[in-house]
Design a protein around this motif. Structure first.
Motif, PDB file in Angstrom:
ATOM      1  N   TYR A 292      10.001  15.153   5.437  1.00 51.01           N
ATOM      2  CA  TYR A 292      10.785  14.176   6.192  1.00 51.01           C
ATOM      3  C   TYR A 292       9.940  12.934   6.448  1.00 51.01           C
ATOM      4  N   LYS A 293      10.504  11.773   6.147  1.00 48.65           N
ATOM      5  CA  LYS A 293       9.800  10.509   6.371  1.00 48.65           C
ATOM      6  C   LYS A 293      10.733   9.526   7.069  1.00 48.65           C
TER       7      LYS A 293
ATOM      8  N   ARG B  92       6.123   3.179   6.434  1.00 47.33           N
ATOM      9  CA  ARG B  92       6.610   4.541   6.182  1.00 47.33           C
ATOM     10  C   ARG B  92       5.635   5.544   6.788  1.00 47.33           C
ATOM     11  N   PHE B  93       6.173   6.518   7.515  1.00 47.35           N
ATOM     12  CA  PHE B  93       5.307   7.556   8.069  1.00 47.35           C
ATOM     13  C   PHE B  93       6.039   8.896   8.032  1.00 47.35           C
ATOM     14  N   PRO B  94       5.305   9.986   7.785  1.00 49.06           N
ATOM     15  CA  PRO B  94       5.926  11.318   7.712  1.00 49.06           C
ATOM     16  C   PRO B  94       6.157  11.902   9.098  1.00 49.06           C
ATOM     17  N   LEU B  95       7.248  12.649   9.245  1.00 48.34           N
ATOM     18  CA  LEU B  95       7.501  13.363  10.496  1.00 48.34           C
ATOM     19  C   LEU B  95       6.780  14.705  10.506  1.00 48.34           C
ATOM     20  N   ASP B  96       6.592  15.279   9.324  1.00 51.16           N
ATOM     21  CA  ASP B  96       5.825  16.523   9.196  1.00 51.16           C
ATOM     22  C   ASP B  96       4.666  16.259   8.248  1.00 51.16           C
TER      23      ASP B  96
ATOM     24  N   SER C 152      16.048   1.459  10.409  1.00 52.79           N
ATOM     25  CA  SER C 152      15.226   2.666  10.408  1.00 52.79           C
ATOM     26  C   SER C 152      15.972   3.723   9.603  1.00 52.79           C
ATOM     27  N   ILE C 153      15.281   4.304   8.619  1.00 53.58           N
ATOM     28  CA  ILE C 153      15.929   5.213   7.672  1.00 53.58           C
ATOM     29  C   ILE C 153      15.166   6.530   7.605  1.00 53.58           C
ATOM     30  N   LEU C 154      15.891   7.626   7.725  1.00 57.16           N
ATOM     31  CA  LEU C 154      15.313   8.958   7.565  1.00 57.16           C
ATOM     32  C   LEU C 154      15.475   9.383   6.110  1.00 57.16           C
TER      33      LEU C 154
ATOM     34  N   SER D 121       0.858  -1.181   0.000  1.00 57.77           N
ATOM     35  CA  SER D 121       0.000   0.000   0.000  1.00 57.77           C
ATOM     36  C   SER D 121       0.896   1.233   0.000  1.00 57.77           C
ATOM     37  N   ASP D 122       0.300   2.413   0.127  1.00 61.33           N
ATOM     38  CA  ASP D 122       1.096   3.642   0.114  1.00 61.33           C
ATOM     39  C   ASP D 122       1.980   3.783   1.343  1.00 61.33           C
TER      40      ASP D 122
END
Length: 339
Positions: free
Chosen positions: A241-242, A231-235, A262-264, A193-194
Motif C-alpha cells: 500500500y502506498k 510517495r510513501f508506503p503505508l506498510d 491524495s491517492i491510495l 527520485s524514487d
C-alpha cells in the motif's frame, strides 16, 4: 373593445419577449467570444494529470523508460450548453544517444468551448542526466495553435433583425467559419527520485497572438505550472500500500489556481483518491491496470462554487498503454506515473 385591447397587449408582450430572447441569445454568443479570450489564456487541466505529467511539463517526456501512449478525455460542466470538452492524445518515448538519456513526444489536443475549437499540436524533447539519487531533466516543446470559430452555426441576421440594438454588420461578431493560427513555444524542467518529484514549466513563452478573421484577435498569455509529488508506503515491509500526494500550481500571472490530491495505490495495480481544485471543485478518482502496461482511470469533479446550481459536475476518463519494442531483462519497470 376589451378583447381587442387585450389582444393588442398580448401581441406587444410577445414581440417584446421575442426581442429579449434574441438579445439574450446574441449576448450569450458575444460573451462566448469574450470568455474564450480569457479561457485561452488559462489552458484546461485534467484532474488525471499526474498519470501523465508530460501534459503539464514537457520534461517528463520519456520518463517511464518505456513507450507511453495515452488518451485523455474530459467533459466539463455536464448539462451546461457550450461547456468545454477536452481531448488529448499523447505519445512519448525514451532513447539513448551518445551515452546520454533523452525523451521525445508528440501531443494532439482538442478543446471545444461554445462555438470555438482550440486545437494544438506539440513536439516535446527532454534531455536527462543523473544527479544525486535521482535525475534532472530539461525540456522544450514547440507546436502550433489552431483556433476555429464556427460562427456559421448561429444565424446572426435572424437574431439582430429589428432589435434596435445590434447590427448584423457588427465587426465584433465573426461571420461564417473563421480560423486563427499561431506558433507556440514552451520550456520545462524537473527532478525525479524514487520517492518524490519536483517540476516547473512555462508554456506560451512567446505569447502567440491568434487572429479570428480581420476584426478579432487575442493574446495567449504565458502559463506557468509548478508540480510536486511525494510517495510513501503505508506498510514498509512489503510496500503493498502506498500513498501518492500531488500538488499543481498554475498561473498566467494575472490569475492563479491550484490542485491538490491524495491517492491510495494497492499493489501498483489499483488506485483510488480524492482531490481539490482551489475555489472550483472536489474530485474523486479510481482506476486499475487491466493487464501489463494497460491502465484505465475515471475521475468525477463536483463543483465547490455556484456552478453546482447549473451543473452536476464533470466527467473525465483516460487510458494509457506502456510498452517496449526491446525485450526487457526483467518484467519489473520503474514508473513515476503518479509522482
Amino acid at each position: 373593445m376589451v378583447v381587442q385591447n387585450a389582444t393588442e397587449n398580448s401581441i406587444k408582450i410577445m414581440k417584446n419577449l421575442k426581442l429579449k430572447i434574441r438579445k439574450t441569445i446574441l449576448i450569450v454568443f458575444v460573451s462566448f467570444f469574450s470568455i474564450f479570450s480569457t479561457y485561452a489564456q488559462f489552458d484546461g487541466v485534467f484532474s488525471h494529470y499526474m498519470h501523465n505529467l508530460s501534459l503539464v511539463n514537457p520534461s517528463y517526456a520519456g520518463e517511464n523508460n518505456m513507450i507511453q501512449a495515452s488518451l485523455f478525455q474530459r467533459t466539463q460542466w455536464i448539462g451546461m450548453p457550450g461547456a468545454p470538452i477536452m481531448s488529448v492524445l499523447s505519445v512519448d518515448t525514451p532513447f539513448k544517444l551518445l551515452e546520454r538519456q533523452h525523451g521525445v513526444g508528440v501531443q494532439f489536443l482538442s478543446d471545444i468551448f461554445g462555438v470555438f475549437n482550440n486545437q494544438q499540436v506539440k513536439l516535446l524533447y527532454a534531455y536527462k542526466y543523473k544527479l544525486g539519487k535521482g535525475h534532472f531533466s530539461f525540456a522544450t516543446n514547440i507546436g502550433m495553435i489552431n483556433v476555429i470559430c464556427n460562427a456559421d452555426s448561429i444565424n446572426i441576421s435572424k437574431l439582430t433583425t429589428d432589435d434596435g440594438y445590434h447590427s448584423d454588420n457588427d465587426p465584433a461578431i465573426p461571420i461564417g467559419k473563421q480560423t486563427g493560427v499561431g506558433f507556440d513555444l514552451g520550456f520545462g524542467l524537473n527532478y525525479v527520485s524514487d520517492t518524490y518529484s519536483l517540476g516547473a514549466s512555462l508554456t506560451h513563452v512567446n505569447s502567440p497572438i491568434i487572429s479570428i478573421g480581420d476584426k478579432n484577435e487575442f493574446n495567449v498569455l504565458p502559463l506557468m505550472q509548478v508540480n510536486g509529488a511525494y510517495r510513501f508506503p503505508l506498510d514498509r515491509d512489503n510496500g503493498k500500500y502506498k500513498i501518492n500526494t500531488n500538488v499543481l500550481f498554475l498561473t498566467d500571472f494575472a490569475v492563479w489556481t491550484s490542485h491538490l490530491s491524495s491517492i491510495l495505490e494497492i499493489n501498483e495495480k489499483y488506485w483510488a483518491g480524492v482531490g481539490y481544485r482551489y475555489q472550483d471543485s472536489f474530485s474523486i478518482q479510481f482506476g486499475l491496470e487491466l493487464f501489463d502496461g494497460f491502465r484505465l482511470g475515471y475521475n468525477f469533479d463536483i463543483p465547490s462554487n455556484r456552478l453546482i446550481l447549473n451543473t452536476f459536475g464533470s466527467h473525465e476518463v483516460f487510458a494509457t498503454y506502456e510498452f517496449s519494442l526491446v525485450r526487457q531483462k526483467s518484467n519489473s519497470t520503474k514508473s513515476i506515473r503518479i509522482l
